[in-house]
Design an enzyme around this catalytic site. Structure first.
Site, mmCIF file in Angstrom:
data_model
loop_
_atom_site.group_PDB
_atom_site.id
_atom_site.type_symbol
_atom_site.label_atom_id
_atom_site.label_comp_id
_atom_site.label_asym_id
_atom_site.label_seq_id
_atom_site.Cartn_x
_atom_site.Cartn_y
_atom_site.Cartn_z
ATOM 1 N N GLN A 126 82.856 25.650 40.780
ATOM 2 C CA GLN A 126 82.350 26.335 39.585
ATOM 3 C C GLN A 126 83.485 27.089 38.881
ATOM 4 O O GLN A 126 83.621 27.032 37.661
ATOM 5 C CB GLN A 126 81.227 27.305 39.994
ATOM 6 N N LEU A 127 84.331 27.761 39.662
ATOM 7 C CA LEU A 127 85.424 28.530 39.056
ATOM 8 C C LEU A 127 86.509 27.618 38.461
ATOM 9 O O LEU A 127 87.292 28.046 37.622
ATOM 10 C CB LEU A 127 86.033 29.501 40.076
ATOM 11 N N ALA A 174 64.336 10.358 76.749
ATOM 12 C CA ALA A 174 65.694 10.811 77.081
ATOM 13 C C ALA A 174 66.230 10.145 78.345
ATOM 14 O O ALA A 174 67.384 9.721 78.404
ATOM 15 C CB ALA A 174 65.694 12.324 77.231
ATOM 16 N N GLU A 181 81.989 18.773 69.996
ATOM 17 C CA GLU A 181 81.973 18.127 68.669
ATOM 18 C C GLU A 181 81.605 19.151 67.597
ATOM 19 O O GLU A 181 82.180 19.167 66.505
ATOM 20 C CB GLU A 181 80.972 16.963 68.658
ATOM 21 N N GLU A 234 69.412 21.272 60.363
ATOM 22 C CA GLU A 234 68.058 21.480 60.890
ATOM 23 C C GLU A 234 68.049 21.314 62.416
ATOM 24 O O GLU A 234 67.361 22.052 63.119
ATOM 25 C CB GLU A 234 67.072 20.501 60.234
ATOM 26 N N SER A 255 68.640 11.881 64.062
ATOM 27 C CA SER A 255 68.374 13.198 64.649
ATOM 28 C C SER A 255 67.615 13.072 65.960
ATOM 29 O O SER A 255 67.870 13.818 66.910
ATOM 30 C CB SER A 255 67.556 14.057 63.680
HETATM 31 C C1 LIG Z 1 80.217 10.281 57.142
HETATM 32 C C2 LIG Z 1 79.354 10.162 58.350
HETATM 33 C C3 LIG Z 1 79.917 9.811 59.560
HETATM 34 C C4 LIG Z 1 79.105 9.657 60.690
HETATM 35 N N1 LIG Z 1 79.669 9.238 61.873
HETATM 36 C C5 LIG Z 1 78.852 8.973 62.927
HETATM 37 C C6 LIG Z 1 79.393 8.438 64.146
HETATM 38 O O1 LIG Z 1 80.598 8.249 64.291
HETATM 39 N N2 LIG Z 1 78.540 8.136 65.138
HETATM 40 C C7 LIG Z 1 77.187 8.331 65.039
HETATM 41 O O2 LIG Z 1 76.477 8.037 65.975
HETATM 42 N N3 LIG Z 1 76.661 8.829 63.899
HETATM 43 C C8 LIG Z 1 77.455 9.161 62.847
HETATM 44 N N4 LIG Z 1 76.918 9.658 61.686
HETATM 45 C C9 LIG Z 1 75.474 9.821 61.602
HETATM 46 C C10 LIG Z 1 74.993 11.265 61.627
HETATM 47 O O3 LIG Z 1 75.219 11.851 62.877
HETATM 48 C C11 LIG Z 1 73.514 11.220 61.207
HETATM 49 O O4 LIG Z 1 73.477 10.885 59.845
HETATM 50 C C12 LIG Z 1 72.803 12.514 61.477
HETATM 51 O O5 LIG Z 1 72.663 12.753 62.858
HETATM 52 C C13 LIG Z 1 71.412 12.549 60.822
HETATM 53 O O6 LIG Z 1 70.686 11.400 61.164
HETATM 54 P P1 LIG Z 1 69.989 10.521 60.005
HETATM 55 O O7 LIG Z 1 70.999 10.229 58.975
HETATM 56 O O8 LIG Z 1 69.315 9.387 60.650
HETATM 57 O O9 LIG Z 1 68.929 11.488 59.355
HETATM 58 P P2 LIG Z 1 67.446 11.740 59.863
HETATM 59 O O10 LIG Z 1 67.451 11.945 61.329
HETATM 60 O O11 LIG Z 1 66.556 10.695 59.302
HETATM 61 O O12 LIG Z 1 67.138 13.132 59.152
HETATM 62 C C14 LIG Z 1 66.936 13.228 57.744
HETATM 63 C C15 LIG Z 1 66.716 14.705 57.393
HETATM 64 O O13 LIG Z 1 65.555 15.182 58.099
HETATM 65 C C16 LIG Z 1 65.921 16.306 58.885
HETATM 66 N N5 LIG Z 1 65.173 16.302 60.142
HETATM 67 C C17 LIG Z 1 65.157 15.326 61.085
HETATM 68 N N6 LIG Z 1 64.389 15.704 62.126
HETATM 69 C C18 LIG Z 1 63.926 16.954 61.838
HETATM 70 C C19 LIG Z 1 63.073 17.889 62.516
HETATM 71 N N7 LIG Z 1 62.566 17.622 63.724
HETATM 72 N N8 LIG Z 1 62.834 19.071 61.920
HETATM 73 C C20 LIG Z 1 63.331 19.347 60.710
HETATM 74 N N9 LIG Z 1 64.141 18.509 60.012
HETATM 75 C C21 LIG Z 1 64.425 17.322 60.570
HETATM 76 C C22 LIG Z 1 67.411 16.177 59.138
HETATM 77 O O14 LIG Z 1 67.970 17.411 59.449
HETATM 78 C C23 LIG Z 1 67.876 15.604 57.827
HETATM 79 O O15 LIG Z 1 68.029 16.657 56.911
HETATM 80 C C24 LIG Z 1 77.717 9.880 60.588
HETATM 81 C C25 LIG Z 1 77.167 10.275 59.362
HETATM 82 C C26 LIG Z 1 77.958 10.417 58.252
HETATM 83 C C27 LIG Z 1 77.324 10.842 56.964
#
Ligand SMILES: Cc1cc2nc3c(=O)[nH]c(=O)nc-3n(C[C@H](O)[C@H](O)[C@H](O)COP(=O)(O)OP(=O)(O)OC[C@H]3O[C@@H](n4cnc5c(N)ncnc54)[C@H](O)[C@@H]3O)c2cc1C
Length: 392
Positions: free
Chosen positions: A337-338, A179, A243, A368, A133
């Protein structure tokens, strides 16, 4: 029912072709691909030959020269069939635009025609094990040494990772900056020091290829930079609007199909001397789901129109993705569920769709993160708020 007006007759003809292709070339093999976790190159080549890849990229770069509605047709038809394995849209509508918008003429002419034919597969690698994130905090570095960048770091959950020939990698060219230190760099996957992990075993989208990537001193020429150094974060934020629209289009279609499947199921399933459809609870749940989907479809179609004019901003795209994937989640859960026990069985499309849907509230920017984007647009910046000023 409010009719959809966004597509022309020509788009609908294209839809017929896409639907036939998906029925013939994708769905008979999908269950086998779920076992291996990878879609074979042959399927990509066939999709390229049938015109399903890079629909929205100009013909001079090998694309179909269509508009984003042609892409939307492919996204909808894949979603309608439950074809969550082949990441055609990621390749065509998420990665190809980085090349089209920021690539040099040479980069575009080299990669886009191959990608359109399915001969070269593309991926985008942003997420890292330490977090996805907070993209400003990525740790993968691309440090310039003479005429080369040297990449070190690791990415995770990357779609198309096994098949990719080229990857748009987000890396820090200036690790001391947030950034402004991020740049996008094209990495060919035959370079020494590059390695992929095994396909990750996922809860849903099982045929979709998702893996870790490792960069251990991978050297690429500086000509592999996409656009300008230090502009990567801005480029990502600009392209993520499309996207998110892709995800919204996919989600609303998946919800519509789930509702259709559920109506068919409950009308045929006997219970207590009648059918499930005769219970008022069933009827009310179906009505609630129908209403949510109808409102959503209208908003997403309007977003498509605005996007065609090049005016869809990141906030409206975030609203579309957030609402679409939340409603998709609620609808799919209600449909399971249904279906009762059948809804939990992998052989039923509703069970697969439910598992597939869970990823859409996480990947490509979580719910989020969407809320943060929307909230930021509502409030003045923190330092300009009265309470913050009073505390100074
Ligand atoms: C099937 C699949 C395919 C994917 N394909 C790609 C791809 O092709 N390329 C790529 O780069 N990535 C890819 N991803 C990664 C995806 O974009 C990330 O999983 C996503 O951005 C969340 O990052 P994270 O898993 O590190 O979760 P984290 O960033 O660790 O977040 C964990 C939780 O905390 C919440 N959170 C984080 N920060 C905050 C905040 N400031 N305030 C409140 N809540 C917060 C998040 O919303 C989430 O619920 C893929 C993921 C999946 C599951």
């Amino acid at each position: 029912m409010i009719p959809r007006t966004v597509f022309t007759a020509e788009h609908e003809m294209f839809r017929e072709q896409v639907r036939r292709f998906v029925e013939r070339e994708i769905m008979p093999h999908h269950a086998a691909w779920e076992e291996t976790g990878v879609v074979p190159r042959e399927a990509w080549l066939k999709a390229g030959a049938a015109g399903l890849l890079l629909c929205n990229i100009p013909e001079e770069y090998g694309g179909m020269g269509g508009d984003f509605l042609h892409s939307a047709v492919v996204i909808e038809e894949m979603s309608r069939a439950g074809a969550s394995g082949p990441a055609f849209s990621l390749h065509s509508d998420i990665v190809a635009p980085y090349l089209l918008h920021y690539g040099t003429e040479e980069q575009k002419r080299h990669w886009l025609p191959r990608m359109a034919r399915g001969e070269a597969l593309a991926a985008v690698a942003m997420t890292e094990p330490q977090g996805g994130s907070d993209l400003q905090s990525i740790r993968t570095t691309a440090i310039r040494e003479g005429d080369e960048y040297v990449l070190k770091g690791q990415k995770i959950y990357i779609t198309n990772a096994q098949g990719a020939d080229v990857i748009v990698v987000a890396a820090k060219t200036d690790p001391t900056a947030r950034a402004r230190g991020v740049s996008l760099i094209l990495v060919e996957t035959d370079r020494p020091g590059f390695a992929r992990g095994k396909p990750l075993k996922k809860v849903g989208c099982k045929a979709m290829d998702t893996s870790e990537l490792f960069f251990d001193g991978v050297r690429v020429p500086v000509s592999n930079l996409l656009g300008e150094e230090g502009r990567g974060f801005t480029q990502l934020m600009t392209e993520l609007a499309q996207e998110r629209l892709v995800q919204a289009v996919r989600a609303v279609t998946a919800a519509e199909v789930a509702l259709e499947q559920t109506i068919a199921y409950v009308t045929g399933r006997p219970a207590f001397g009648q059918t499930l459809a005769d219970f008022q609870n069933t009827q009310f749940r179906l009505a609630e789901m129908r209403a949510e989907i109808a409102m959503l479809r209208t908003y997403v179609d309007r977003c498509l129109e605005v996007h065609l004019q090049g005016k869809l901003d990141s906030v409206d795209a975030a609203i579309a993705k957030m609402q679409a994937t939340e409603i998709q989640g609620r609808v799919l859960d209600g449909c399971v569920q249904l279906h009762g026990g059948a809804g939990y069985m992998w052989e039923y499309p509703i069970a697969r769709a439910w598992a597939d849907a869970r990823m859409s509230r996480i990947a490509g920017g979580s719910i989020e993160v969407m809320k943060q984007i929307i909230a930021r647009s509502l409030l003045p910046r923190q330092e300009k708020r009265p309470a913050a000023r009073a505390a100074e």
